[in-house]
Design a protein around this motif. Sequence first.
Motif, PDB file in Angstrom:
ATOM      1  N   ALA A 177      47.937  36.091  38.123  1.00 34.99           N
ATOM      2  CA  ALA A 177      47.904  35.696  39.531  1.00 34.99           C
ATOM      3  C   ALA A 177      48.704  36.669  40.390  1.00 34.99           C
ATOM      4  O   ALA A 177      48.295  37.004  41.510  1.00 34.99           O
ATOM      5  CB  ALA A 177      48.447  34.276  39.674  1.00 34.99           C
TER       6      ALA A 177
ATOM      7  N   ASP B 137      37.567  25.671  36.231  1.00 34.61           N
ATOM      8  CA  ASP B 137      38.746  25.642  37.090  1.00 34.61           C
ATOM      9  C   ASP B 137      39.861  26.440  36.429  1.00 34.61           C
ATOM     10  O   ASP B 137      39.685  27.072  35.384  1.00 34.61           O
ATOM     11  CB  ASP B 137      39.175  24.205  37.379  1.00 34.61           C
ATOM     12  CG  ASP B 137      39.456  23.411  36.118  1.00 34.61           C
ATOM     13  OD1 ASP B 137      39.615  24.037  35.036  1.00 34.61           O
ATOM     14  OD2 ASP B 137      39.501  22.173  36.189  1.00 34.61           O
ATOM     15  N   ALA B 138      41.047  26.391  37.040  1.00 33.99           N
ATOM     16  CA  ALA B 138      42.140  27.266  36.601  1.00 33.99           C
ATOM     17  C   ALA B 138      42.618  26.954  35.199  1.00 33.99           C
ATOM     18  O   ALA B 138      43.125  27.842  34.496  1.00 33.99           O
ATOM     19  CB  ALA B 138      43.308  27.151  37.587  1.00 33.99           C
TER      20      ALA B 138
ATOM     21  N   THR C 203      38.554  30.566  38.004  1.00 37.76           N
ATOM     22  CA  THR C 203      39.564  30.433  39.050  1.00 37.76           C
ATOM     23  C   THR C 203      40.935  30.698  38.437  1.00 37.76           C
ATOM     24  O   THR C 203      41.227  30.257  37.324  1.00 37.76           O
ATOM     25  CB  THR C 203      39.528  29.031  39.661  1.00 37.76           C
ATOM     26  OG1 THR C 203      38.216  28.786  40.189  1.00 37.76           O
ATOM     27  CG2 THR C 203      40.549  28.894  40.778  1.00 37.76           C
TER      28      THR C 203
ATOM     29  N   VAL D  42      42.304  31.038  47.355  1.00 36.52           N
ATOM     30  CA  VAL D  42      42.010  30.890  45.930  1.00 36.52           C
ATOM     31  C   VAL D  42      41.505  32.229  45.398  1.00 36.52           C
ATOM     32  O   VAL D  42      40.733  32.928  46.071  1.00 36.52           O
ATOM     33  CB  VAL D  42      40.962  29.792  45.686  1.00 36.52           C
ATOM     34  CG1 VAL D  42      40.632  29.676  44.209  1.00 36.52           C
ATOM     35  CG2 VAL D  42      41.460  28.458  46.213  1.00 36.52           C
TER      36      VAL D  42
ATOM     37  N   LYS E 130      45.123  30.491  38.974  1.00 33.51           N
ATOM     38  CA  LYS E 130      46.231  29.914  39.739  1.00 33.51           C
ATOM     39  C   LYS E 130      47.536  30.185  39.012  1.00 33.51           C
ATOM     40  O   LYS E 130      47.630  31.096  38.188  1.00 33.51           O
ATOM     41  CB  LYS E 130      45.998  28.412  39.951  1.00 33.51           C
ATOM     42  CG  LYS E 130      44.859  28.092  40.904  1.00 33.51           C
ATOM     43  CD  LYS E 130      44.755  26.600  41.179  1.00 33.51           C
ATOM     44  CE  LYS E 130      43.628  26.310  42.170  1.00 33.51           C
ATOM     45  NZ  LYS E 130      43.483  24.855  42.422  1.00 33.51           N
TER      46      LYS E 130
ATOM     47  N   GLU F 215      43.876  27.533  52.750  1.00 35.22           N
ATOM     48  CA  GLU F 215      44.081  27.617  51.308  1.00 35.22           C
ATOM     49  C   GLU F 215      43.411  28.885  50.797  1.00 35.22           C
ATOM     50  O   GLU F 215      42.282  29.200  51.168  1.00 35.22           O
ATOM     51  CB  GLU F 215      43.480  26.401  50.602  1.00 35.22           C
ATOM     52  CG  GLU F 215      43.604  26.442  49.088  1.00 35.22           C
ATOM     53  CD  GLU F 215      42.844  25.325  48.401  1.00 35.22           C
ATOM     54  OE1 GLU F 215      43.124  25.062  47.216  1.00 35.22           O
ATOM     55  OE2 GLU F 215      41.950  24.728  49.043  1.00 35.22           O
TER      56      GLU F 215
END
Length: 419
Positions: free
Chosen positions: A260, A228-229, A251, A326, A253, A324
């Motif tokens: 980002a 994950d981020a 990912t 991503v 974020k 959303e």
Amino acid sequence: MAPSAAPSLVAVPPCPEPVVSVGLLQTLAAVPDPRDPRGVRYRLATLLAIGVCAMTAPGHDCLAAIAEWAGRCDQQTLADLGCPFDPLAGCFRCPDEKTLRDTYGRIDPGELTRAGYQRLADLAGPESAPLTPDGLREREQRRAHRAAAVDPPLPRRRRRLAVDGKCLRGAKRPDGSQIYLLSAVSHDDVLTVAAREIGAKTNEIPEFQPLLEQIDDEELKDAVVTVDAMHAQRAHAHYLVEERDAHYLFTVKGNQKNLAKQLKALPWKDVPVLHRSTAHGHGRDEIRELQVVSVEGLLFPHARQVVRIRRRRRLFGAKKWTSETVYAITDLPAEQAGPDEIASWARDHWKIENSVHWIRDVVFGEDARKIRTRNTPAVMATLGDIVRGTLRTAGWANTASARRAHTAPARILALHDIT
């Protein structure tokens, strides 16, 4: 009368021995025993196997329940589990709750996870189950056919590992801090490959590399690690690609503001949607659209492709959609990772939440445990993972239903190959 011809002798090939899977007790014997050998009454493998067998049956998710399960076992079951025989009492002894607590608190959860994964990998392997002579001959014929094939072999599917942390909400240290467990789980069979408890004065990020150090180089080589981020760190990318010869899908974020911002500024309006999937379940409709751009000179080491995933969701019966967006990055170029593969990696990463963390909380009641003795919370979580993986490799899709079907000690021991 002419003498009859001597009968010809036909050599009968010896019957090959069937492949026998290694039992749970033999596998757990590989876990290092941290106890002083003086005064030890129970083998470490026996104490761990009792925990696994007790947690296989429903309602045995704490140390007191595990000790009660062992106390209800008959003498033959205790003997099969390797419990010591007391010549004075004339019976096999079973451990009490204090013995389990003191022992589990000293065990390294990482070593226990390694041994448990080895057991589950053997069970899940295509050649782990015992075969009849006909089955063995058929397997050898398939091997010979593949070896003689003139067509080039199909490309090997990359192994995929999801890394994520989980808070053991009911367990706390003496200073009041909560306990977190970082795990690496295989996408394909949802087996826990490695686990590591996070220290009180640190977080998941510094524990990423020590976690993956528990995995052999051959197993991690050429694999894709999804995170994950939080773990979209440059040091993690350098480590995976340069030191372990692996790959990543991270990912991105707001915790990486400059990166980002750079990803959002790419010309997405000119990029077509290369993958689209729909889902209908869990009380909602979902549409996922994926765009991919090959990049050079990105503000992240070894990055070769940038992915934008747009998720649209709507509850059943509702008219309004929520959206959303991503972003993710990977070091694999387009010729080695297509849009369909990347979409499956991003989607399957969340199996660690749905098929591991959720089962721990709901089926094994992990968040309700108030165990605080040293490593015991992490060890109990690992024992539950071994139970979940064993039931899954045995063909059970529903862990709760599988536990209800295994209440008799004889059936539990047969499941774990304890004889």
